[in-house]
Design a protein around this motif. Structure first.
Motif, PDB file in Angstrom:
ATOM      1  N   ASN A  94       0.670  -1.275   0.093  1.00 22.27           N
ATOM      2  CA  ASN A  94      -0.032  -0.080  -0.035  1.00 22.27           C
ATOM      3  C   ASN A  94       0.827   1.338  -0.050  1.00 22.27           C
ATOM      4  O   ASN A  94       0.445   2.336  -0.370  1.00 22.27           O
ATOM      5  N   GLU A  95       2.036   1.256   0.546  1.00 19.18           N
ATOM      6  CA  GLU A  95       2.873   2.297   0.561  1.00 19.18           C
ATOM      7  C   GLU A  95       3.320   2.767  -1.027  1.00 19.18           C
ATOM      8  O   GLU A  95       3.643   3.854  -1.086  1.00 19.18           O
ATOM      9  N   TYR A  96       3.150   2.105  -1.990  1.00 24.82           N
ATOM     10  CA  TYR A  96       3.767   2.114  -3.266  1.00 24.82           C
ATOM     11  C   TYR A  96       2.711   2.507  -4.369  1.00 24.82           C
ATOM     12  O   TYR A  96       2.668   2.996  -5.314  1.00 24.82           O
ATOM     13  N   LEU A  97       1.454   2.315  -3.721  1.00 32.08           N
ATOM     14  CA  LEU A  97       0.145   2.776  -4.539  1.00 32.08           C
ATOM     15  C   LEU A  97      -0.075   4.039  -4.218  1.00 32.08           C
ATOM     16  O   LEU A  97      -0.003   4.736  -3.014  1.00 32.08           O
ATOM     17  N   PRO A  98      -0.812   4.975  -5.289  1.00 28.16           N
ATOM     18  CA  PRO A  98      -1.256   6.222  -5.089  1.00 28.16           C
ATOM     19  C   PRO A  98      -2.255   6.111  -4.144  1.00 28.16           C
ATOM     20  O   PRO A  98      -3.118   4.988  -4.322  1.00 28.16           O
ATOM     21  N   PRO A  99      -2.634   7.221  -3.346  1.00 28.93           N
ATOM     22  CA  PRO A  99      -3.837   7.385  -2.645  1.00 28.93           C
ATOM     23  C   PRO A  99      -5.157   7.160  -3.401  1.00 28.93           C
ATOM     24  O   PRO A  99      -5.111   7.414  -4.879  1.00 28.93           O
ATOM     25  N   GLN A 110      -2.891  16.545 -12.293  1.00 33.03           N
ATOM     26  CA  GLN A 110      -2.631  17.602 -13.312  1.00 33.03           C
ATOM     27  C   GLN A 110      -1.456  17.175 -13.956  1.00 33.03           C
ATOM     28  O   GLN A 110      -1.391  17.441 -15.275  1.00 33.03           O
ATOM     29  N   ASN A 111      -0.397  16.579 -13.614  1.00 31.56           N
ATOM     30  CA  ASN A 111       0.730  16.536 -14.166  1.00 31.56           C
ATOM     31  C   ASN A 111       1.106  15.018 -14.077  1.00 31.56           C
ATOM     32  O   ASN A 111       2.168  14.733 -13.834  1.00 31.56           O
ATOM     33  N   LEU A 112       0.189  14.192 -14.575  1.00 32.19           N
ATOM     34  CA  LEU A 112       0.626  12.648 -14.596  1.00 32.19           C
ATOM     35  C   LEU A 112       1.907  12.621 -15.729  1.00 32.19           C
ATOM     36  O   LEU A 112       2.709  11.539 -15.437  1.00 32.19           O
ATOM     37  N   ASP A 113       2.119  13.206 -16.816  1.00 33.53           N
ATOM     38  CA  ASP A 113       3.041  13.222 -17.843  1.00 33.53           C
ATOM     39  C   ASP A 113       4.362  13.346 -16.931  1.00 33.53           C
ATOM     40  O   ASP A 113       5.354  12.532 -17.117  1.00 33.53           O
ATOM     41  N   PHE A 114       4.476  14.265 -16.258  1.00 32.62           N
ATOM     42  CA  PHE A 114       5.917  14.684 -15.206  1.00 32.62           C
ATOM     43  C   PHE A 114       6.051  13.666 -14.365  1.00 32.62           C
ATOM     44  O   PHE A 114       7.176  12.943 -14.242  1.00 32.62           O
ATOM     45  N   TYR A 115       4.947  12.876 -13.763  1.00 33.16           N
ATOM     46  CA  TYR A 115       5.271  11.924 -12.816  1.00 33.16           C
ATOM     47  C   TYR A 115       5.708  10.548 -13.402  1.00 33.16           C
ATOM     48  O   TYR A 115       6.408   9.606 -13.151  1.00 33.16           O
ATOM     49  N   SER A 116       5.141  10.395 -14.880  1.00 33.14           N
ATOM     50  CA  SER A 116       5.678   9.352 -15.567  1.00 33.14           C
ATOM     51  C   SER A 116       6.902   9.270 -16.081  1.00 33.14           C
ATOM     52  O   SER A 116       7.690   8.393 -16.223  1.00 33.14           O
ATOM     53  N   TRP A 117       7.375  10.511 -16.703  1.00 35.32           N
ATOM     54  CA  TRP A 117       8.724  10.864 -16.938  1.00 35.32           C
ATOM     55  C   TRP A 117       9.953  10.721 -15.690  1.00 35.32           C
ATOM     56  O   TRP A 117      10.708  10.079 -15.770  1.00 35.32           O
ATOM     57  N   LEU A 118       9.353  11.366 -14.573  1.00 36.08           N
ATOM     58  CA  LEU A 118      10.250  11.241 -13.287  1.00 36.08           C
ATOM     59  C   LEU A 118      10.387   9.562 -13.159  1.00 36.08           C
ATOM     60  O   LEU A 118      11.363   9.059 -12.812  1.00 36.08           O
ATOM     61  N   ALA A 119       9.133   8.717 -12.948  1.00 35.89           N
ATOM     62  CA  ALA A 119       9.523   7.489 -12.712  1.00 35.89           C
ATOM     63  C   ALA A 119      10.441   6.808 -13.626  1.00 35.89           C
ATOM     64  O   ALA A 119      11.284   5.954 -13.076  1.00 35.89           O
ATOM     65  N   SER A 120      10.359   6.854 -14.974  1.00 31.67           N
ATOM     66  CA  SER A 120      11.190   6.429 -15.936  1.00 31.67           C
ATOM     67  C   SER A 120      12.928   6.961 -15.843  1.00 31.67           C
ATOM     68  O   SER A 120      13.615   5.967 -16.468  1.00 31.67           O
TER      69      SER A 120
END
Length: 128
Positions: A94-99, A110-120
């Motif tokens: 559950n710690e790794y899942l988004p709320p 609003q910034n899902l693309d940014f978080y995807s780029w950050l994760a990759s």
């Protein structure tokens, strides 16, 4: 049984059947009363010995059944030990899942693309 024994048994049965048909009702009543009395006396005197003979095997059978239940029943301690470990694994997942959407900040979506780029790119940034 040999043939003479069979003939004797048949003759005795025939005599018994003949005697029961020719007996008067008063004598038949006395015989039934005497039979009941004899059976009650025999049961009263043989009762403790008979009970011991019956209860001993019944008790042994009950002990074996109890032992079998104790052996084949899963130990409750094993289940209680597994539950905290399972709960810890679920909490870590559950710690790794988004709320959930109802608890999350709307700005995160609003910034899902940014978080995807950050994760990759997160793994490549640690090399520098």
């Amino acid at each position: 049984m040999n043939s003479s024994d069979k003939q004797f048994e048949q003759r005795v049965r025939a005599l018994y059947q003949e005697a029961t048909q020719s007996i008067d009702p008063v004598t038949a009543g006395r015989l039934r009363a005497a039979r009941r009395t004899a059976l009650e006396t025999a049961t009263a005197h043989a009762s403790p010995h008979h009970r011991a003979r019956v209860l001993l095997p019944v008790g042994a059978l009950a002990a074996v059944a109890l032992a079998a239940l104790m052996i084949w029943q899963p130990a409750p301690r094993l289940q209680s030990e597994v539950k905290p470990q399972t709960a810890a694994v679920v909490e870590q997942d559950n710690e790794y899942l988004p709320p959930g959407a109802d608890k999350a900040d709307p700005g995160l979506y609003q910034n899902l693309d940014f978080y995807s780029w950050l994760a990759s790119n997160d793994g490549s940034q640690t090399k520098h």
